[in-house]
Design a protein around this motif. Structure first.
Motif, PDB file in Angstrom:
ATOM      1  N   PHE A  33       0.812  -1.213   0.000  1.00  0.00           N
ATOM      2  CA  PHE A  33       0.000   0.000   0.000  1.00  0.00           C
ATOM      3  C   PHE A  33       0.852   1.272   0.000  1.00  0.00           C
ATOM      4  CE2 PHE A  33       0.541  -1.508   4.315  1.00  0.00           C
ATOM      5  CZ  PHE A  33       1.021  -0.394   4.983  1.00  0.00           C
ATOM      6  N   ASN A  34       2.128   1.154   0.333  1.00  0.00           N
ATOM      7  CA  ASN A  34       3.008   2.331   0.344  1.00  0.00           C
ATOM      8  C   ASN A  34       4.456   1.852   0.339  1.00  0.00           C
ATOM      9  OD1 ASN A  34       4.585   4.679   1.119  1.00  0.00           O
ATOM     10  ND2 ASN A  34       2.635   5.606   1.745  1.00  0.00           N
ATOM     11  N   GLU A  35       5.174   2.170  -0.715  1.00  0.00           N
ATOM     12  CA  GLU A  35       6.535   1.672  -0.861  1.00  0.00           C
ATOM     13  C   GLU A  35       7.506   2.291   0.147  1.00  0.00           C
ATOM     14  OE1 GLU A  35       7.786   2.230  -4.853  1.00  0.00           O
ATOM     15  OE2 GLU A  35       6.466   0.656  -5.662  1.00  0.00           O
ATOM     16  N   LYS A  36       7.140   3.427   0.738  1.00  0.00           N
ATOM     17  CA  LYS A  36       8.009   4.041   1.729  1.00  0.00           C
ATOM     18  C   LYS A  36       8.011   3.269   3.039  1.00  0.00           C
ATOM     19  CE  LYS A  36       7.856   8.795   0.029  1.00  0.00           C
ATOM     20  NZ  LYS A  36       7.554  10.208   0.384  1.00  0.00           N
ATOM     21  N   CYS A  37       7.002   2.506   3.256  1.00  0.00           N
ATOM     22  CA  CYS A  37       6.872   1.743   4.509  1.00  0.00           C
ATOM     23  C   CYS A  37       7.359   0.316   4.310  1.00  0.00           C
ATOM     24  CB  CYS A  37       5.421   1.731   4.977  1.00  0.00           C
ATOM     25  SG  CYS A  37       4.757   3.383   5.302  1.00  0.00           S
ATOM     26  N   ARG A  38       7.744  -0.309   5.415  1.00  0.00           N
ATOM     27  CA  ARG A  38       8.195  -1.705   5.429  1.00  0.00           C
ATOM     28  C   ARG A  38       7.219  -2.535   6.239  1.00  0.00           C
ATOM     29  NH1 ARG A  38      12.095  -2.300   1.492  1.00  0.00           N
ATOM     30  NH2 ARG A  38      13.228  -0.328   1.373  1.00  0.00           N
ATOM     31  N   CYS A  39       6.972  -3.729   5.734  1.00  0.00           N
ATOM     32  CA  CYS A  39       5.994  -4.599   6.385  1.00  0.00           C
ATOM     33  C   CYS A  39       6.572  -5.985   6.620  1.00  0.00           C
ATOM     34  CB  CYS A  39       4.725  -4.751   5.531  1.00  0.00           C
ATOM     35  SG  CYS A  39       3.790  -3.231   5.333  1.00  0.00           S
ATOM     36  N   ASN A  40       6.128  -6.622   7.647  1.00  0.00           N
ATOM     37  CA  ASN A  40       6.285  -8.073   7.781  1.00  0.00           C
ATOM     38  C   ASN A  40       5.013  -8.624   8.380  1.00  0.00           C
ATOM     39  OD1 ASN A  40       6.322  -7.939  10.575  1.00  0.00           O
ATOM     40  ND2 ASN A  40       8.530  -8.073  10.733  1.00  0.00           N
ATOM     41  N   SER A  41       4.754  -9.862   8.112  1.00  0.00           N
ATOM     42  CA  SER A  41       3.462 -10.441   8.467  1.00  0.00           C
ATOM     43  C   SER A  41       3.590 -11.375   9.666  1.00  0.00           C
ATOM     44  CB  SER A  41       2.882 -11.205   7.276  1.00  0.00           C
ATOM     45  OG  SER A  41       3.799 -12.183   6.827  1.00  0.00           O
ATOM     46  N   ILE A  42       2.493 -11.476  10.377  1.00  0.00           N
ATOM     47  CA  ILE A  42       2.409 -12.353  11.544  1.00  0.00           C
ATOM     48  C   ILE A  42       1.501 -13.514  11.165  1.00  0.00           C
ATOM     49  CG2 ILE A  42       1.754 -12.519  13.959  1.00  0.00           C
ATOM     50  CD1 ILE A  42       2.091  -9.506  14.135  1.00  0.00           C
ATOM     51  N   CYS A  58       6.887   2.749   9.235  1.00  0.00           N
ATOM     52  CA  CYS A  58       7.006   3.922   8.363  1.00  0.00           C
ATOM     53  C   CYS A  58       7.836   5.010   9.033  1.00  0.00           C
ATOM     54  CB  CYS A  58       5.616   4.484   8.040  1.00  0.00           C
ATOM     55  SG  CYS A  58       4.517   3.333   7.202  1.00  0.00           S
ATOM     56  N   SER A  59       8.727   4.601   9.907  1.00  0.00           N
ATOM     57  CA  SER A  59       9.515   5.577  10.676  1.00  0.00           C
ATOM     58  C   SER A  59      10.605   6.205   9.821  1.00  0.00           C
ATOM     59  CB  SER A  59      10.129   4.906  11.896  1.00  0.00           C
ATOM     60  OG  SER A  59      11.009   3.868  11.518  1.00  0.00           O
ATOM     61  N   ASN A  60      10.886   7.480  10.141  1.00  0.00           N
ATOM     62  CA  ASN A  60      11.998   8.208   9.525  1.00  0.00           C
ATOM     63  C   ASN A  60      11.909   8.212   8.006  1.00  0.00           C
ATOM     64  OD1 ASN A  60      14.283   9.771   9.744  1.00  0.00           O
ATOM     65  ND2 ASN A  60      15.685   8.020   9.848  1.00  0.00           N
ATOM     66  N   ARG A  61      10.711   8.490   7.480  1.00  0.00           N
ATOM     67  CA  ARG A  61      10.498   8.515   6.028  1.00  0.00           C
ATOM     68  C   ARG A  61      10.102   9.910   5.528  1.00  0.00           C
ATOM     69  NH1 ARG A  61      12.893   4.057   4.006  1.00  0.00           N
ATOM     70  NH2 ARG A  61      12.561   2.313   5.429  1.00  0.00           N
ATOM     71  N   LYS A  62      10.194  10.902   6.359  1.00  0.00           N
ATOM     72  CA  LYS A  62       9.847  12.294   6.019  1.00  0.00           C
ATOM     73  C   LYS A  62       8.390  12.420   5.570  1.00  0.00           C
ATOM     74  CE  LYS A  62      14.586  13.472   4.716  1.00  0.00           C
ATOM     75  NZ  LYS A  62      15.474  14.032   3.651  1.00  0.00           N
ATOM     76  N   LEU A  69      -4.033   2.917   5.259  1.00  0.00           N
ATOM     77  CA  LEU A  69      -3.600   1.635   5.822  1.00  0.00           C
ATOM     78  C   LEU A  69      -4.653   0.569   5.590  1.00  0.00           C
ATOM     79  CD1 LEU A  69      -2.291   3.049   9.211  1.00  0.00           C
ATOM     80  CD2 LEU A  69      -0.886   2.360   7.260  1.00  0.00           C
ATOM     81  N   PRO A  70      -4.222  -0.671   5.341  1.00  0.00           N
ATOM     82  CA  PRO A  70      -5.176  -1.778   5.231  1.00  0.00           C
ATOM     83  C   PRO A  70      -5.718  -2.155   6.605  1.00  0.00           C
ATOM     84  CG  PRO A  70      -2.945  -2.602   5.026  1.00  0.00           C
ATOM     85  CD  PRO A  70      -2.834  -1.099   5.066  1.00  0.00           C
ATOM     86  N   SER A  71      -6.778  -2.892   6.605  1.00  0.00           N
ATOM     87  CA  SER A  71      -7.451  -3.223   7.871  1.00  0.00           C
ATOM     88  C   SER A  71      -6.704  -4.249   8.709  1.00  0.00           C
ATOM     89  CB  SER A  71      -8.865  -3.743   7.563  1.00  0.00           C
ATOM     90  OG  SER A  71      -8.784  -4.922   6.753  1.00  0.00           O
ATOM     91  N   ASN A  72      -5.730  -4.931   8.123  1.00  0.00           N
ATOM     92  CA  ASN A  72      -5.038  -5.983   8.871  1.00  0.00           C
ATOM     93  C   ASN A  72      -3.739  -5.501   9.535  1.00  0.00           C
ATOM     94  OD1 ASN A  72      -3.771  -5.646   6.408  1.00  0.00           O
ATOM     95  ND2 ASN A  72      -3.162  -7.803   6.230  1.00  0.00           N
ATOM     96  N   VAL A  73      -3.590  -4.198   9.697  1.00  0.00           N
ATOM     97  CA  VAL A  73      -2.413  -3.664  10.394  1.00  0.00           C
ATOM     98  C   VAL A  73      -2.507  -4.009  11.884  1.00  0.00           C
ATOM     99  CG1 VAL A  73      -1.173  -1.573  11.060  1.00  0.00           C
ATOM    100  CG2 VAL A  73      -2.044  -1.829   8.711  1.00  0.00           C
TER     101      VAL A  73
END
Length: 754
Positions: A33-42, A58-62, A69-73
């Protein structure tokens, strides 16, 4: 092998195994949903039919706005961005949302519906935003939707105002932990935590950030009756007033930095009040961070003030050592104290009576020189209750052997990040020791005493030793150490690398294979050492043998002379009284000449006293001793020379002992008379006797009656005159012998040379 050896790589394999089972937890990928953010799944249990949840970073991305955000955050970090606002209903669809970190942004106010829909949120971090404590910035209903929130951080903001946002905070019925600043405009008479906070019945932990002055009085925490943990930030100066313990009835732990006036009285009053509470842990960080000419000794105040309290944990870190301990009288630790942490104080000495302390942490100090000579435990004559000691990062090169003496209950010792090169300390009495951390030192190997000590401990305890990041050597000298590592019951953590004799780093996979390679290298080395040793020993033996052989007669003479009754070894002269005039050295085959001629002509006719071995040797005495004594007690020694004389061991012994007597006891004066009874060629004579014949005179026994008369007269003259006249007498005898047509010895010489 009693136990498998654990290396760093073994540990890595275990970690990778666990890692692979949940590989999605450790790999962060760009979010869809946003290339500036990093994700990992549980991953969720498939049987439960639940969707995969996401951790989003999404820290320190200006970022200036919160992304869609998707609903599964599940968790979201937005810290260190440029976000100024949270729009209404931004998170309304995130039903599984449990943690939001939006610290270090530029938000100046919150909207009433900023957190709408976050009924499952557990952690909210708003630290380090320019929020003010008023209704415009923090509306009364802003936290109304956070019905599950347990941890709220709203510290290091812009606390302008006269009171806390109590109305907003009162909505958080399940709140357990609160981080907040004290409003800068509050007066000492203002009640900081008011009545509206009575609803926070689950609040146990309070962390105070900024404040101008925080005065803890008898009613400060009156409305926070369940408070157990209080942390005062370094940016807040406090004062604990008399009666403060009435509002701290459930206090368990308190952490303090600065007092209002750095004086003995605020600290003493604080300790007095805290000792009246059920507090069990007290932390002073940077409380005494400066030195003074008249320093306040915190330990004296603490040791006296906490005596009889319930405090079990005391931490004094990042303080100036000048104001911690007095140089002279040092009070013992309070009886209730079980853990003492004194890290990062730059201590150069520490010797304390530990009383009942079980855990001692002295990490990051300068105790290396002190512990080289003394122990940290002031009372070592009785067993302490110490179980855990940490003296890592103390610039330690060596330890006094008795540093752990009397500490039989020790289970954990941390000596990491020092400069130890060997095991100089003794832990043989610590039979319960389970972990010894020696990582990040300069250890090359253990000596045999250390290995034996650790083996003995492993019989009663499951001992583990960390040797990671050391200078372990794999040489012939350390081969025993490596064999011990793979064969001992002790669990040893070590790197799969070592240093060779020339300093080369050697990587290896299997310790057993490395040992086999080392054994082959050492075998050739050992053979070289053995051969060199044999050559050196053989050379030494040959040299010693040559010296002994060269001086064999002197050594034997000195030995037998020492054994005799004549233990004195002074130079003898003819003025000395001798027992005998002459000692007769002869072979048994020539005893008729001695009995019929020598005794008759010298003793009976001329009254000389002769020494004959058959007649005058003492029975029961060693033959060699008798010979040495006889020569030493006789003025002259007469050798009856025949071919049988050379074949007799004792005749040659007597000749050589007489030669040594003349050299070392008679000022090198000749005392030997050689009487040749038969013609002997030079090549048949021993070299030593031949040298004497060439240098000194001799006499041959004549075969006619007239010659015999002259012969015995010359012997008579020789026995009665000084040694210096002897040569003249023999010269005349030689002339006589030539007149009697005897073959002179000089002629034999000339004939042999020709």
């Amino acid at each position: 092998m009693m136990a498998s050896k654990i290396t760093l790589e073994h540990l890595a394999i275990v970690i990778v195994t666990v890692f692979c089972q949940n590989v999605v937890l450790a790999i962060w990928l760009p979010c869809d949903f946003n290339e500036k953010c990093r994700c990992n799944s549980i991953p969720q249990d498939a049987k439960m039919g639940r969707e995969v949840l996401l951790n989003v970073d999404c820290s320190n991305r200006k970022l200036k706005d919160i992304p869609a955000l998707p609903s599964n955050v599940y968790t979201l970090s937005l810290k260190k961005n440029n976000i100024k606002r949270i729009n209404d209903d931004t998170f309304s669809q995130l039903r599984n949302f449990t943690e939001l970190d939006i610290s270090y942004n530029k938000m100046t106010r919150l909207n009433i519906f900023s957190f709408n829909g976050l009924s499952n949120l557990l952690i909210l971090n708003l630290n380090n935003n320019p929020l003010t404590y008023n209704k415009n910035a923090i509306p009364n209903e802003v936290f109304k939707s956070l019905i599950s929130l347990k941890h709220l951080c709203i510290r290091n903001v812009f606390p302008i105002g006269s009171s806390l946002p109590e109305v907003a905070l009162s909505k958080l019925k399940l709140l357990e932990s609160l981080e907040i600043d004290i409003p800068l405009s509050m007066t000492p008479r203002t009640v900081i935590f008011g009545k509206r906070l009575d609803s926070l019945v689950h609040l146990e932990t309070l962390k105070v950030g900024q404040c101008l002055f925080f005065e803890i009085k008898n009613d400060t925490f009156f409305h926070l009756v369940h408070l157990t943990n209080i942390y005062i930030d370094i940016l807040c100066v406090i004062s604990i007033r008399p009666g403060a313990h009435y509002s701290l009835t459930k206090l368990h732990k308190i952490e303090i930095h600065f007092f209002s006036n750095y004086d003995i009285f605020p600290i003493r009053d604080a300790i007095k009040e805290l000792s009246l509470t059920p507090v069990q842990a007290i932390v002073f960080k940077k409380t005494c961070s400066h030195g003074r000419e008249d320093p306040i000794y915190m330990w004296t105040t603490l040791a006296l003030g906490l005596n009889g309290s319930s405090v079990k944990y005391l931490e004094l870190t990042d303080n100036n050592p000048v104001c911690l301990f007095p140089v002279s009288k040092l009070y013992p630790a309070p009886p209730s104290l079980l853990t003492l942490k004194m890290s990062s104080n730059k201590l150069e000495r520490f010797a304390l009576e530990l009383t009942n302390i079980q855990k001692l942490i002295l990490r990051d100090n300068n105790l290396g020189n002190f512990l080289r000579l003394k122990s940290f435990n002031k009372r070592t004559e009785r067993n302490s209750k110490l179980e855990y000691v940490d003296i890592s990062e103390n610039n330690i090169y060596t330890l006094i052997p008795s540093v752990f003496q009397g500490q039989a209950e020790l289970r954990y010792i941390n000596l990491s990040h020092n400069h130890l090169q060997e095991i100089s300390f003794d832990v043989s009495q610590s039979n319960n020791l389970s972990l010894l951390d020696l990582s990040n030192n300069s250890i090359s190997a253990f000596d045999q005493n250390s290995m034996r000590m650790f083996d003995n401990i492993s019989l009663t305890s499951n001992l583990t030793i960390y040797l990671l990041n050391n200078s372990l050597q794999c040489t012939c000298k350390t081969l025993i150490f490596w064999k011990w590592i793979v064969g001992t019951r002790v669990n040893v953590f070590f790197d799969r690398r070592c240093l060779s004799a020339d300093g080369t780093v050697i990587q290896f996979i299997s310790a057993n294979k490395r040992i086999q390679e080392l054994e082959k290298e050492c075998l050739s080395y050992d053979m070289f050492i053995i051969i060199v040793s044999i050559v050196l020993v053989a050379t030494l033996i040959c040299f010693v043998g040559a010296v002994v052989y060269k001086y064999r007669w002197k050594l034997r003479y000195m030995f037998y002379l020492a054994k005799s009754k004549h233990r004195r070894h002074e130079t003898s002269t003819d003025s000395k009284h001798y027992v005998y005039d002459a000692f007769i050295s002869y072979c048994e085959h020539d005893n008729l000449f001695v009995i019929n001629d020598c005794i008759q002509n010298l003793e009976m006719d001329r009254n000389f006293k002769l020494c004959l071995h058959q007649r005058d040797f003492l029975p029961g005495e060693e033959i060699t001793t008798n010979i040495t004594n006889a020569i030493h007690e006789s003025r002259k020694t007469i050798c009856i020379v025949t071919k049988n004389f050379f074949d007799s061991y004792y005749c040659m012994f007597e000749f050589n002992m007489a030669r040594m007597e003349s050299i070392y006891s008679r000022d090198k004066r000749n005392i030997i008379f050689l009487i040749f009874l038969e013609q002997i060629l030079p090549q048949n004579m021993p070299l030593m006797l031949l040298e004497l014949v060439q240098k000194d005179s001799y006499i041959e026994y004549p075969n006619d009656e007239q010659g015999a008369i002259v012969f015995w007269e010359k012997i008579d003259e020789a026995l009665q005159v000084d040694d210096r006249e002897t040569d003249v007498s023999f010269t005349e005898t030689e002339t006589y012998c030539k007149l009697q047509e005897k073959i002179p010895y000089e002629y034999l010489f000339d004939e042999q040379e020709s």
